[in-house]
Design a protein around this motif. Sequence first.
Motif, PDB file in Angstrom:
ATOM      1  N   ILE A 239     -26.411  -8.050 -25.568  1.00 44.14           N
ATOM      2  CA  ILE A 239     -26.144  -8.417 -24.175  1.00 44.14           C
ATOM      3  C   ILE A 239     -25.796  -9.900 -24.066  1.00 44.14           C
ATOM      4  CG2 ILE A 239     -27.212  -8.656 -21.901  1.00 44.14           C
ATOM      5  CD1 ILE A 239     -28.773  -6.118 -22.471  1.00 44.14           C
ATOM      6  N   THR A 240     -26.493 -10.733 -24.840  1.00 43.66           N
ATOM      7  CA  THR A 240     -26.199 -12.175 -24.832  1.00 43.66           C
ATOM      8  C   THR A 240     -24.764 -12.446 -25.271  1.00 43.66           C
ATOM      9  OG1 THR A 240     -28.508 -12.709 -25.322  1.00 43.66           O
ATOM     10  CG2 THR A 240     -26.866 -14.413 -25.772  1.00 43.66           C
ATOM     11  N   GLY A 241     -24.352 -11.801 -26.366  1.00 38.75           N
ATOM     12  CA  GLY A 241     -22.980 -11.988 -26.842  1.00 38.75           C
ATOM     13  C   GLY A 241     -21.960 -11.518 -25.840  1.00 38.75           C
ATOM     14  N   SER A 242     -22.213 -10.387 -25.221  1.00 36.67           N
ATOM     15  CA  SER A 242     -21.284  -9.846 -24.236  1.00 36.67           C
ATOM     16  C   SER A 242     -21.183 -10.755 -23.011  1.00 36.67           C
ATOM     17  CB  SER A 242     -21.732  -8.446 -23.818  1.00 36.67           C
ATOM     18  OG  SER A 242     -20.844  -7.894 -22.867  1.00 36.67           O
ATOM     19  N   ALA A 243     -22.333 -11.245 -22.539  1.00 35.83           N
ATOM     20  CA  ALA A 243     -22.338 -12.124 -21.365  1.00 35.83           C
ATOM     21  C   ALA A 243     -21.571 -13.420 -21.644  1.00 35.83           C
ATOM     22  CB  ALA A 243     -23.771 -12.436 -20.955  1.00 35.83           C
ATOM     23  N   LEU A 244     -21.816 -14.024 -22.799  1.00 32.27           N
ATOM     24  CA  LEU A 244     -21.107 -15.262 -23.157  1.00 32.27           C
ATOM     25  C   LEU A 244     -19.603 -15.020 -23.269  1.00 32.27           C
ATOM     26  CD1 LEU A 244     -23.525 -16.719 -25.869  1.00 32.27           C
ATOM     27  CD2 LEU A 244     -23.216 -17.525 -23.531  1.00 32.27           C
ATOM     28  N   ALA A 245     -19.220 -13.886 -23.852  1.00 31.83           N
ATOM     29  CA  ALA A 245     -17.799 -13.576 -24.015  1.00 31.83           C
ATOM     30  C   ALA A 245     -17.125 -13.368 -22.663  1.00 31.83           C
ATOM     31  CB  ALA A 245     -17.629 -12.337 -24.889  1.00 31.83           C
ATOM     32  N   ILE A 246     -17.798 -12.684 -21.752  1.00 30.71           N
ATOM     33  CA  ILE A 246     -17.226 -12.459 -20.420  1.00 30.71           C
ATOM     34  C   ILE A 246     -17.033 -13.780 -19.687  1.00 30.71           C
ATOM     35  CG2 ILE A 246     -17.691 -11.474 -18.136  1.00 30.71           C
ATOM     36  CD1 ILE A 246     -19.075  -9.150 -19.580  1.00 30.71           C
ATOM     37  N   ILE A 247     -18.051 -14.647 -19.756  1.00 31.95           N
ATOM     38  CA  ILE A 247     -17.947 -15.957 -19.101  1.00 31.95           C
ATOM     39  C   ILE A 247     -16.793 -16.760 -19.692  1.00 31.95           C
ATOM     40  CG2 ILE A 247     -19.118 -18.169 -18.774  1.00 31.95           C
ATOM     41  CD1 ILE A 247     -21.763 -16.593 -18.687  1.00 31.95           C
ATOM     42  N   ALA A 248     -16.710 -16.791 -21.027  1.00 33.50           N
ATOM     43  CA  ALA A 248     -15.643 -17.556 -21.687  1.00 33.50           C
ATOM     44  C   ALA A 248     -14.268 -17.002 -21.337  1.00 33.50           C
ATOM     45  CB  ALA A 248     -15.853 -17.540 -23.196  1.00 33.50           C
ATOM     46  N   TYR A 249     -14.130 -15.683 -21.365  1.00 31.52           N
ATOM     47  CA  TYR A 249     -12.830 -15.065 -21.083  1.00 31.52           C
ATOM     48  C   TYR A 249     -12.374 -15.369 -19.655  1.00 31.52           C
ATOM     49  CZ  TYR A 249      -9.200 -11.542 -20.575  1.00 31.52           C
ATOM     50  OH  TYR A 249      -7.998 -10.910 -20.332  1.00 31.52           O
ATOM     51  N   ASN A 250     -13.264 -15.202 -18.696  1.00 31.58           N
ATOM     52  CA  ASN A 250     -12.895 -15.468 -17.295  1.00 31.58           C
ATOM     53  C   ASN A 250     -12.590 -16.942 -17.070  1.00 31.58           C
ATOM     54  OD1 ASN A 250     -13.191 -12.781 -16.547  1.00 31.58           O
ATOM     55  ND2 ASN A 250     -15.333 -13.026 -15.991  1.00 31.58           N
ATOM     56  N   TYR A 251     -13.334 -17.809 -17.742  1.00 31.15           N
ATOM     57  CA  TYR A 251     -13.103 -19.247 -17.584  1.00 31.15           C
ATOM     58  C   TYR A 251     -11.723 -19.637 -18.089  1.00 31.15           C
ATOM     59  CZ  TYR A 251     -13.528 -24.262 -18.404  1.00 31.15           C
ATOM     60  OH  TYR A 251     -13.303 -25.622 -18.432  1.00 31.15           O
ATOM     61  N   PHE A 252     -11.394 -19.198 -19.302  1.00 30.80           N
ATOM     62  CA  PHE A 252     -10.105 -19.589 -19.874  1.00 30.80           C
ATOM     63  C   PHE A 252      -8.939 -18.889 -19.165  1.00 30.80           C
ATOM     64  CE2 PHE A 252     -12.879 -20.409 -23.665  1.00 30.80           C
ATOM     65  CZ  PHE A 252     -12.744 -21.783 -23.610  1.00 30.80           C
ATOM     66  N   THR A 253      -9.156 -17.691 -18.680  1.00 30.33           N
ATOM     67  CA  THR A 253      -8.116 -17.020 -17.909  1.00 30.33           C
ATOM     68  C   THR A 253      -7.802 -17.800 -16.636  1.00 30.33           C
ATOM     69  OG1 THR A 253      -8.767 -14.846 -18.760  1.00 30.33           O
ATOM     70  CG2 THR A 253      -7.455 -14.880 -16.762  1.00 30.33           C
ATOM     71  N   SER A 254      -8.846 -18.289 -15.977  1.00 28.21           N
ATOM     72  CA  SER A 254      -8.630 -19.078 -14.760  1.00 28.21           C
ATOM     73  C   SER A 254      -7.908 -20.386 -15.063  1.00 28.21           C
ATOM     74  CB  SER A 254      -9.971 -19.362 -14.072  1.00 28.21           C
ATOM     75  OG  SER A 254     -10.789 -20.211 -14.864  1.00 28.21           O
ATOM     76  N   LYS A 255      -8.225 -20.997 -16.206  1.00 26.05           N
ATOM     77  CA  LYS A 255      -7.547 -22.239 -16.585  1.00 26.05           C
ATOM     78  C   LYS A 255      -6.066 -21.989 -16.872  1.00 26.05           C
ATOM     79  CE  LYS A 255     -10.890 -25.143 -16.230  1.00 26.05           C
ATOM     80  NZ  LYS A 255     -10.824 -26.224 -15.199  1.00 26.05           N
ATOM     81  N   ILE A 256      -5.769 -20.878 -17.526  1.00 22.37           N
ATOM     82  CA  ILE A 256      -4.376 -20.540 -17.797  1.00 22.37           C
ATOM     83  C   ILE A 256      -3.636 -20.253 -16.496  1.00 22.37           C
ATOM     84  CG2 ILE A 256      -2.867 -18.813 -18.874  1.00 22.37           C
ATOM     85  CD1 ILE A 256      -4.946 -18.571 -21.098  1.00 22.37           C
ATOM     86  N   ASP A 257      -4.311 -19.596 -15.556  1.00 25.49           N
ATOM     87  CA  ASP A 257      -3.706 -19.342 -14.250  1.00 25.49           C
ATOM     88  C   ASP A 257      -3.392 -20.645 -13.526  1.00 25.49           C
ATOM     89  OD1 ASP A 257      -3.821 -16.633 -14.656  1.00 25.49           O
ATOM     90  OD2 ASP A 257      -5.699 -16.354 -13.549  1.00 25.49           O
ATOM     91  N   GLU A 258      -4.278 -21.638 -13.659  1.00 18.54           N
ATOM     92  CA  GLU A 258      -4.023 -22.938 -13.045  1.00 18.54           C
ATOM     93  C   GLU A 258      -2.779 -23.595 -13.650  1.00 18.54           C
ATOM     94  OE1 GLU A 258      -7.441 -25.388 -13.386  1.00 18.54           O
ATOM     95  OE2 GLU A 258      -8.731 -24.071 -12.206  1.00 18.54           O
ATOM     96  N   LEU A 259      -2.646 -23.514 -14.975  1.00 17.54           N
ATOM     97  CA  LEU A 259      -1.466 -24.078 -15.626  1.00 17.54           C
ATOM     98  C   LEU A 259      -0.200 -23.343 -15.194  1.00 17.54           C
ATOM     99  CD1 LEU A 259      -2.715 -24.720 -19.279  1.00 17.54           C
ATOM    100  CD2 LEU A 259      -2.404 -26.382 -17.447  1.00 17.54           C
ATOM    101  N   THR A 260      -0.300 -22.024 -15.089  1.00 18.68           N
ATOM    102  CA  THR A 260       0.859 -21.232 -14.653  1.00 18.68           C
ATOM    103  C   THR A 260       1.265 -21.608 -13.240  1.00 18.68           C
ATOM    104  OG1 THR A 260       0.110 -19.406 -16.052  1.00 18.68           O
ATOM    105  CG2 THR A 260       1.750 -18.899 -14.377  1.00 18.68           C
ATOM    106  N   TYR A 261       0.274 -21.801 -12.377  1.00 13.08           N
ATOM    107  CA  TYR A 261       0.570 -22.210 -10.996  1.00 13.08           C
ATOM    108  C   TYR A 261       1.245 -23.582 -10.970  1.00 13.08           C
ATOM    109  CZ  TYR A 261      -0.175 -23.773  -6.199  1.00 13.08           C
ATOM    110  OH  TYR A 261       0.024 -24.256  -4.934  1.00 13.08           O
ATOM    111  N   SER A 262       0.778 -24.492 -11.808  1.00  9.25           N
ATOM    112  CA  SER A 262       1.390 -25.829 -11.868  1.00  9.25           C
ATOM    113  C   SER A 262       2.833 -25.742 -12.356  1.00  9.25           C
ATOM    114  CB  SER A 262       0.575 -26.735 -12.793  1.00  9.25           C
ATOM    115  OG  SER A 262      -0.739 -26.896 -12.316  1.00  9.25           O
ATOM    116  N   ILE A 263       3.077 -24.868 -13.342  1.00 13.11           N
ATOM    117  CA  ILE A 263       4.442 -24.679 -13.830  1.00 13.11           C
ATOM    118  C   ILE A 263       5.322 -24.107 -12.731  1.00 13.11           C
ATOM    119  CG2 ILE A 263       5.858 -23.322 -15.412  1.00 13.11           C
ATOM    120  CD1 ILE A 263       3.599 -23.574 -17.454  1.00 13.11           C
TER     121      ILE A 263
END
Length: 289
Positions: A239-263
């Motif tokens: 559960i710990t591994g899954s929770a950390l992975a979900i947090i990391a995935y959503n965080y980096f996805t949001s950052k990529i979305d921010e870059l896409t919006y800036s582009i």
Amino acid sequence: MEKKTAIVSKDANVEEKGQTGGSLFATIVIPLAFLACVLIYMFVLGNPANFEGGDINNHPLPGNYLGIVYKGGWVVPVLMSLVLMVFIFAIERALTIGKAKGTKGVAAFVRTISAKLNQRDINGAMAACDAQKGSVANVVKAGLLKYKEMQNEPELLKAEKVAAIQKEIEESTSLELPMLEKNLVVISTIASISTLVGLIGTVLGMIKAFAALATSGAADATALSNGISEALINTAIGITGSALAIIAYNYFTSKIDELTYSIDEAGFSIISTFAAQHDTTTARSQHTV
């Protein structure tokens, strides 16, 4: 035409290089992470000093969590490697996305490009891209190069020029985004399977605990509780591994979305500025005639 072909070939080589680099990184990291966790499981968690009588076949010492985790079985190093890979790939993605942003804030860079375009300073805008660096600057510079090319193209209509600039920006974006999203699939996969692997370890541990209870022929509450707690270690790590992975995935996805919006914002500024200046030029030409 030859210049355009060379640029496309160069971009294709950059994309291929980025994909190969990302795949090579994953190919190296995954087995190394698993090997490291196996060694930790054997020599750190499985240290005889963690168990009663210095024997790993005995119960862990009271309060010794290293020994308790070791009793989780062979699934433990697999789960540990999944957690370790989340941290490794999260750091790798953080560095990559940070580099893609460039040397200063993306919002400030986009404002600088808009200001340069309003001043008709295309060369200054491209110089700002060279100073900024990163994926956003690469896409914007590609659009600016096409912008400059279309200014000296008398045979095309305004709509065709705007479409050419927009297409150039979209193509450059499609080349840069896969590099930003590289290895995110590993994190998303860990988010999906970590809990399941933990449950497998828990079920196996429960089977062993109840099998031992049935063999003894007597209800040993201490042995049963120890077996259950050891089995649940797998669930906790999973559960710990899954929770950390979900947090990391959503965080980096949001950052990529921010870059896409800036582009997209910078691309819209380039296209709208070109259209406005083209209209002005056309109107002046008609007035002169």
